[in-house]
Design a protein around this motif. Structure first.
Motif, mmCIF file in Angstrom:
data_model
loop_
_atom_site.group_PDB
_atom_site.id
_atom_site.type_symbol
_atom_site.label_atom_id
_atom_site.label_comp_id
_atom_site.label_asym_id
_atom_site.label_seq_id
_atom_site.Cartn_x
_atom_site.Cartn_y
_atom_site.Cartn_z
ATOM 1 N N ILE A 42 0.842 -1.196 0.000
ATOM 2 C CA ILE A 42 0.000 0.000 0.000
ATOM 3 C C ILE A 42 0.875 1.242 0.000
ATOM 4 O O ILE A 42 0.639 2.191 -0.754
ATOM 5 C CB ILE A 42 -0.945 -0.030 1.224
ATOM 6 N N TYR A 43 1.894 1.205 0.824
ATOM 7 C CA TYR A 43 2.844 2.324 0.898
ATOM 8 C C TYR A 43 3.418 2.642 -0.479
ATOM 9 O O TYR A 43 3.433 3.800 -0.918
ATOM 10 C CB TYR A 43 3.948 1.939 1.877
ATOM 11 N N ASN A 44 3.861 1.607 -1.182
ATOM 12 C CA ASN A 44 4.465 1.828 -2.495
ATOM 13 C C ASN A 44 3.471 2.375 -3.515
ATOM 14 O O ASN A 44 3.810 3.245 -4.313
ATOM 15 C CB ASN A 44 5.117 0.545 -2.992
ATOM 16 N N LYS A 45 2.262 1.868 -3.480
ATOM 17 C CA LYS A 45 1.221 2.373 -4.382
ATOM 18 C C LYS A 45 0.937 3.845 -4.110
ATOM 19 O O LYS A 45 0.834 4.657 -5.036
ATOM 20 C CB LYS A 45 -0.080 1.581 -4.192
ATOM 21 N N VAL A 46 0.781 4.186 -2.837
ATOM 22 C CA VAL A 46 0.447 5.571 -2.510
ATOM 23 C C VAL A 46 1.582 6.494 -2.914
ATOM 24 O O VAL A 46 1.363 7.604 -3.400
ATOM 25 C CB VAL A 46 0.126 5.729 -1.010
ATOM 26 N N ARG A 47 2.813 6.036 -2.749
ATOM 27 C CA ARG A 47 3.968 6.879 -3.070
ATOM 28 C C ARG A 47 4.011 7.317 -4.532
ATOM 29 O O ARG A 47 4.612 8.335 -4.854
ATOM 30 C CB ARG A 47 5.265 6.138 -2.727
ATOM 31 N N GLU A 48 3.391 6.514 -5.400
ATOM 32 C CA GLU A 48 3.360 6.905 -6.811
ATOM 33 C C GLU A 48 2.685 8.266 -6.982
ATOM 34 O O GLU A 48 3.044 9.043 -7.851
ATOM 35 C CB GLU A 48 2.621 5.839 -7.639
ATOM 36 N N LYS A 49 1.688 8.538 -6.149
ATOM 37 C CA LYS A 49 0.965 9.807 -6.265
ATOM 38 C C LYS A 49 1.336 10.797 -5.183
ATOM 39 O O LYS A 49 1.042 11.987 -5.271
ATOM 40 C CB LYS A 49 -0.558 9.555 -6.188
ATOM 41 N N TYR A 50 1.954 10.287 -4.117
ATOM 42 C CA TYR A 50 2.194 11.141 -2.951
ATOM 43 C C TYR A 50 3.486 10.667 -2.285
ATOM 44 O O TYR A 50 3.463 9.994 -1.258
ATOM 45 C CB TYR A 50 0.999 10.998 -1.994
ATOM 46 N N PRO A 51 4.609 11.022 -2.899
ATOM 47 C CA PRO A 51 5.900 10.439 -2.499
ATOM 48 C C PRO A 51 6.322 10.759 -1.070
ATOM 49 O O PRO A 51 7.162 10.062 -0.509
ATOM 50 C CB PRO A 51 6.888 11.064 -3.493
ATOM 51 N N GLU A 52 5.749 11.797 -0.473
ATOM 52 C CA GLU A 52 6.170 12.189 0.873
ATOM 53 C C GLU A 52 5.588 11.305 1.965
ATOM 54 O O GLU A 52 5.988 11.419 3.119
ATOM 55 C CB GLU A 52 5.767 13.637 1.186
ATOM 56 N N ILE A 53 4.614 10.472 1.640
ATOM 57 C CA ILE A 53 3.950 9.703 2.705
ATOM 58 C C ILE A 53 4.952 8.809 3.431
ATOM 59 O O ILE A 53 5.923 8.319 2.834
ATOM 60 C CB ILE A 53 2.791 8.855 2.141
ATOM 61 N N GLY A 54 4.731 8.627 4.704
ATOM 62 C CA GLY A 54 5.564 7.730 5.496
ATOM 63 C C GLY A 54 4.895 6.381 5.677
ATOM 64 O O GLY A 54 3.663 6.301 5.773
ATOM 65 N N LEU A 55 5.700 5.337 5.735
ATOM 66 C CA LEU A 55 5.144 4.000 5.952
ATOM 67 C C LEU A 55 4.341 3.958 7.245
ATOM 68 O O LEU A 55 3.313 3.281 7.357
ATOM 69 C CB LEU A 55 6.290 2.980 5.997
ATOM 70 N N VAL A 56 4.796 4.734 8.210
ATOM 71 C CA VAL A 56 4.133 4.725 9.509
ATOM 72 C C VAL A 56 2.697 5.238 9.413
ATOM 73 O O VAL A 56 1.810 4.791 10.145
ATOM 74 C CB VAL A 56 4.960 5.537 10.525
ATOM 75 N N THR A 57 2.454 6.126 8.481
ATOM 76 C CA THR A 57 1.084 6.629 8.284
ATOM 77 C C THR A 57 0.191 5.527 7.722
ATOM 78 O O THR A 57 -0.994 5.436 8.051
ATOM 79 C CB THR A 57 1.099 7.844 7.339
#
Ligand SMILES: [Mn+2]
Ligand SMILES: [Mn+2]
Ligand SMILES: [Zn+2]
Ligand SMILES: [Zn+2]
Lengths: 143, 143
Positions: A42-57
């Motif tokens: 999920i983290y990797n998918k979200v990063r495609e659109k929102y690279p700043e997200i943290g895995l912890v979120t």
DNA sequence: TAATAATTGAAAATCGTTTTCAATTATTAT
DNA sequence: ATAATAATTGAAAACGATTTTCAATTATTA
């Protein structure tokens, strides 16, 4: 953002949670998958659109969604966690049919264990309060 | 050392494994429990009689016993592993009835999922190759 | 008894997950 | 719109179960 994602977001807001782009995107990823996904997936998918997200979120959001009953948490045989958006009417319990090949998950809810549970109670004296079933196989595409 | 432990030890020897006091003691602990035990649980039990044992030896022995089919490995909802000596005729598959209160585990093998599996195959096109069931409840002593 | 190959335990490494904490952000009241 | 607030965020460190590494020990066989 899909209808399904939107509805959950609204419910979360009613429960007092803030609406953040991270939470919306995590829900979108879950909504767009028919596979169970690990937090890292999920983290990797979200990063495609929102690279700043943290895995912890991702972990924190999944915990909220799980507690609120919007997603299922699977514990894979390896011990790792995986999550899947619930798509069955709430209140009903359901189980998973998992493709061993591609990971596709299909829910089913006609589990009909009442008879078995009665037998077991008679034999053992256990009072049964819940059960899990998982069917493993190959989906049509993978056969 | 019980008969059951002895038989498994002999079979392991036939398979080319060495017989060590650590392995015997780990098997004895498993044999004397009707609960699933974590590697740490087993480690602590064995240490009562053999304080020099290393936790890593417990992990290694459990892996051997699991691969050889003498024990069941459960993955608890927390993701942690737990092990239980198999006590049903080999070849038969079985499932677990788990007391949520004290952890007692009872095997059962009349799972009768054939009908359900056929329904699901008809509905979804999945070919089903295996299944897991777990019944959760309270044992007579805990009620 | 000697040769051997497997096994052992201490220590370090790994890896998913959780905790901590200061900075940022969504919401609410002004 | 602005300011006050409390929740949320992400980096970094901590955590805990499990695995790997490696030199010393032990069970087995010759
Ligand atoms: Mn589900
Ligand atoms: Mn079993
Ligand atoms: Zn498939
Ligand atoms: Zn009990």
């Amino acid at each position: 953002m899909s209808t399904s994602t939107n509805q959950i977001i609204k419910s979360l807001k009613k429960s007092g949670y803030k609406i953040t782009p991270q939470r919306k995107l995590i829900l979108d990823v879950l909504n767009n998958s028919d596979h169970h996904l690990s937090p890292a997936n999920i983290y990797n998918k979200v990063r495609e659109k929102y690279p700043e997200i943290g895995l912890v979120t991702v972990y924190r959001t999944l915990e909220i969604l799980d507690k609120a009953g919007y997603i299922c948490r699977l514990t894979l045989p390896s011990g790792l966690a995986a999550y899947l958006l619930k798509r069955c009417p709430s209140g009903q319990h359901h189980h998973h049919l998992v493709c061993q090949c591609c990971g596709k998950v299909v829910n089913f809810n006609n589990c009909n264990l009442a008879e078995l549970e009665k037998e077991i109670t008679d034999e053992t004296g256990f009072v049964i309060s819940s059960h899990t079933i998982e069917l493993n196989g190959k989906c049509p595409a993978c056969q």
